[in-house]
Design a protein around this motif. Sequence first.
Motif, PDB file in Angstrom:
ATOM      1  N   VAL A  76       0.839  -1.201   0.000  1.00 48.51           N
ATOM      2  CA  VAL A  76       0.000   0.000   0.000  1.00 48.51           C
ATOM      3  C   VAL A  76       0.873   1.249   0.000  1.00 48.51           C
ATOM      4  O   VAL A  76       0.609   2.204  -0.729  1.00 48.51           O
ATOM      5  CB  VAL A  76      -0.961  -0.008   1.210  1.00 48.51           C
ATOM      6  N   THR A  77       1.935   1.234   0.788  1.00 54.43           N
ATOM      7  CA  THR A  77       2.854   2.369   0.831  1.00 54.43           C
ATOM      8  C   THR A  77       3.504   2.575  -0.526  1.00 54.43           C
ATOM      9  O   THR A  77       3.619   3.710  -1.015  1.00 54.43           O
ATOM     10  CB  THR A  77       3.936   2.138   1.907  1.00 54.43           C
ATOM     11  N   SER A  78       3.929   1.513  -1.149  1.00 52.34           N
ATOM     12  CA  SER A  78       4.549   1.599  -2.462  1.00 52.34           C
ATOM     13  C   SER A  78       3.572   2.148  -3.501  1.00 52.34           C
ATOM     14  O   SER A  78       3.932   2.999  -4.322  1.00 52.34           O
ATOM     15  CB  SER A  78       5.047   0.218  -2.892  1.00 52.34           C
ATOM     16  N   SER A  79       2.333   1.688  -3.444  1.00 52.08           N
ATOM     17  CA  SER A  79       1.313   2.175  -4.376  1.00 52.08           C
ATOM     18  C   SER A  79       1.055   3.659  -4.158  1.00 52.08           C
ATOM     19  O   SER A  79       0.916   4.417  -5.121  1.00 52.08           O
ATOM     20  CB  SER A  79       0.023   1.394  -4.191  1.00 52.08           C
ATOM     21  N   ALA A  80       0.995   4.073  -2.908  1.00 49.86           N
ATOM     22  CA  ALA A  80       0.751   5.490  -2.601  1.00 49.86           C
ATOM     23  C   ALA A  80       1.890   6.363  -3.117  1.00 49.86           C
ATOM     24  O   ALA A  80       1.654   7.443  -3.670  1.00 49.86           O
ATOM     25  CB  ALA A  80       0.578   5.682  -1.101  1.00 49.86           C
ATOM     26  N   ARG A  81       3.110   5.908  -2.971  1.00 50.10           N
ATOM     27  CA  ARG A  81       4.257   6.671  -3.475  1.00 50.10           C
ATOM     28  C   ARG A  81       4.210   6.779  -4.991  1.00 50.10           C
ATOM     29  O   ARG A  81       4.514   7.830  -5.562  1.00 50.10           O
ATOM     30  CB  ARG A  81       5.555   6.024  -3.025  1.00 50.10           C
ATOM     31  N   THR A  82       3.829   5.704  -5.648  1.00 50.82           N
ATOM     32  CA  THR A  82       3.736   5.722  -7.106  1.00 50.82           C
ATOM     33  C   THR A  82       2.695   6.728  -7.573  1.00 50.82           C
ATOM     34  O   THR A  82       2.927   7.492  -8.513  1.00 50.82           O
ATOM     35  CB  THR A  82       3.371   4.325  -7.633  1.00 50.82           C
ATOM     36  N   VAL A  83       1.565   6.759  -6.898  1.00 51.32           N
ATOM     37  CA  VAL A  83       0.510   7.713  -7.250  1.00 51.32           C
ATOM     38  C   VAL A  83       0.977   9.133  -6.990  1.00 51.32           C
ATOM     39  O   VAL A  83       0.751  10.036  -7.806  1.00 51.32           O
ATOM     40  CB  VAL A  83      -0.785   7.402  -6.473  1.00 51.32           C
ATOM     41  N   GLN A  84       1.668   9.362  -5.881  1.00 53.68           N
ATOM     42  CA  GLN A  84       2.190  10.709  -5.582  1.00 53.68           C
ATOM     43  C   GLN A  84       3.151  11.176  -6.661  1.00 53.68           C
ATOM     44  O   GLN A  84       3.103  12.329  -7.085  1.00 53.68           O
ATOM     45  CB  GLN A  84       2.912  10.719  -4.244  1.00 53.68           C
ATOM     46  N   HIS A  85       4.024  10.303  -7.099  1.00 53.23           N
ATOM     47  CA  HIS A  85       4.997  10.678  -8.131  1.00 53.23           C
ATOM     48  C   HIS A  85       4.312  10.932  -9.472  1.00 53.23           C
ATOM     49  O   HIS A  85       4.765  11.763 -10.254  1.00 53.23           O
ATOM     50  CB  HIS A  85       6.071   9.617  -8.277  1.00 53.23           C
ATOM     51  N   ALA A  86       3.229  10.218  -9.735  1.00 56.16           N
ATOM     52  CA  ALA A  86       2.497  10.410 -10.984  1.00 56.16           C
ATOM     53  C   ALA A  86       1.782  11.756 -11.010  1.00 56.16           C
ATOM     54  O   ALA A  86       1.612  12.364 -12.052  1.00 56.16           O
ATOM     55  CB  ALA A  86       1.499   9.283 -11.194  1.00 56.16           C
ATOM     56  N   LEU A  87       1.375  12.224  -9.826  1.00 57.14           N
ATOM     57  CA  LEU A  87       0.669  13.506  -9.760  1.00 57.14           C
ATOM     58  C   LEU A  87       1.677  14.599  -9.593  1.00 57.14           C
ATOM     59  O   LEU A  87       1.648  15.656  -9.977  1.00 57.14           O
ATOM     60  CB  LEU A  87      -0.310  13.512  -8.572  1.00 57.14           C
TER      61      LEU A  87
END
Length: 42
Positions: free
Chosen positions: A31-42
């Motif tokens: 979940v943490t990894s997914s959240a970081r990926t979304v943050q970097h995409a935005l």
Amino acid sequence: MFGRWVAVLLLVGALFSLAGCNTVAGLGQDVTSSARTVQHAL
């Protein structure tokens, strides 16, 4: 009817995620990894 399909798909996705992690700690890391990926995409 559409809401029911969304709920079913979310449940299936959650089950696959749990099966892939094998542990609660692994789920937290995913979940943490997914959240970081979304943050970097935005």
